[in-house]
Design an enzyme around this catalytic site. Sequence first.
Site, PDB file in Angstrom:
ATOM      1  NE  ARG A 171      -8.329   7.677  -1.130  1.00  0.00           N
ATOM      2  CZ  ARG A 171      -9.296   7.806  -0.231  1.00  0.00           C
ATOM      3  NH1 ARG A 171     -10.224   6.875  -0.144  1.00  0.00           N
ATOM      4  NH2 ARG A 171      -9.349   8.848   0.573  1.00  0.00           N
ATOM      5  CB  SER A 202     -21.745   5.494   6.763  1.00  0.00           C
ATOM      6  OG  SER A 202     -22.520   4.865   5.762  1.00  0.00           O
ATOM      7  CD  GLU A 227      -8.492   0.219  -2.634  1.00  0.00           C
ATOM      8  OE1 GLU A 227      -9.589   0.028  -2.110  1.00  0.00           O
ATOM      9  OE2 GLU A 227      -7.442  -0.264  -2.191  1.00  0.00           O
ATOM     10  CG  ASN A 228      -3.733   4.683  -2.995  1.00  0.00           C
ATOM     11  OD1 ASN A 228      -4.510   5.071  -2.125  1.00  0.00           O
ATOM     12  ND2 ASN A 228      -2.712   3.899  -2.729  1.00  0.00           N
ATOM     13  CD  GLN A 277      -2.647   1.625   0.445  1.00  0.00           C
ATOM     14  OE1 GLN A 277      -2.376   2.459  -0.419  1.00  0.00           O
ATOM     15  NE2 GLN A 277      -3.803   0.988   0.480  1.00  0.00           N
ATOM     16  CD  GLU A 318      -4.739  -0.190   4.389  1.00  0.00           C
ATOM     17  OE1 GLU A 318      -4.092   0.166   5.371  1.00  0.00           O
ATOM     18  OE2 GLU A 318      -4.224  -0.609   3.338  1.00  0.00           O
ATOM     19  NE  ARG A 319     -11.151   6.507   2.709  1.00  0.00           N
ATOM     20  CZ  ARG A 319     -12.457   6.655   2.676  1.00  0.00           C
ATOM     21  NH1 ARG A 319     -13.204   5.873   1.896  1.00  0.00           N
ATOM     22  NH2 ARG A 319     -13.058   7.573   3.420  1.00  0.00           N
TER      23      ARG A 319
END
Length: 282
Positions: free
Chosen positions: A116, A54, A112-113, A38, A79-80
């Site tokens: 964002r 949420s 994935e980053n 990561q 991961e978030r």
Amino acid sequence: MAKGLGKGIGALFPGESLEQSGQVEEIQLELIVANPFQPRKIFDEETLQELADSIQEHGILQPIAVRKKGRKYEIVAGERRYRAAQLADLEVIPAIIKEFSDAQMMELAILENLQREDLTVIEEAEAYQSLMENLHLTQEELSKRLGKSRPHIANHVRLLALPEDVRTLMNDGTLSMGQGRALLGLKNKRRIPEVANKVIKQGLNVRQVEMLVQTINEEVSRETIQPKKKDIFVVAKETQLRDYFGTNVQIKKANNKGKIEIEFYSEDDLERILEILNLQDE
């Protein structure tokens, strides 16, 4: 800030979807560890808490993806959600178990980053560079697979030639991408940090930075920045060429003659320009 990719994970791994295939299982949070590849180490605590709130109210709507590693599970994507689930004091989390190599784990973490929307231009540039290195792709090949234009990728990657302290200023929003690109036009690269600080102190916009860089390059000593008198047609064409080639371009005219200077900063940068001109080796 980056706006995310035009295409998803399937662009890099044709036929692969983290959301559509695989059986969903409930996995103990204590058995899950972060993706060792990561690239993002800092996660915004406020947005994580919002996601945790949420989750407490609605649950986790989309399972994370993991791979089995000994007795543990390494996060492939999500991961978030995993960190937010920890904040929400969950004991288990829905997950899809996938099989990926270390190289794919690295690539998926980068991708994935990129998807964002809060990446800085430097983070985005580093992601493009990592993908090209790990997947052995050219800028043109990467642009097709990600749905981003080649100049967009090239203009970001060029920013990595800036000194680390200047990249830090761009990461925290003190300098914009346009200002960073203009600073790359300095012939004396050692002066970039000094000039960057001057830009910040004087609150110069991109056009003013370009004029300052041009003044310094021409070794004209001035107390204040004065626009160099140049034909407005020539200035417009320089801007057009600068945007097209993604580097500093100057049009010089004298005695009814002229020349166009296109700057490059490395062998790779030269190859990129030759590729634009369709002059690279066959």
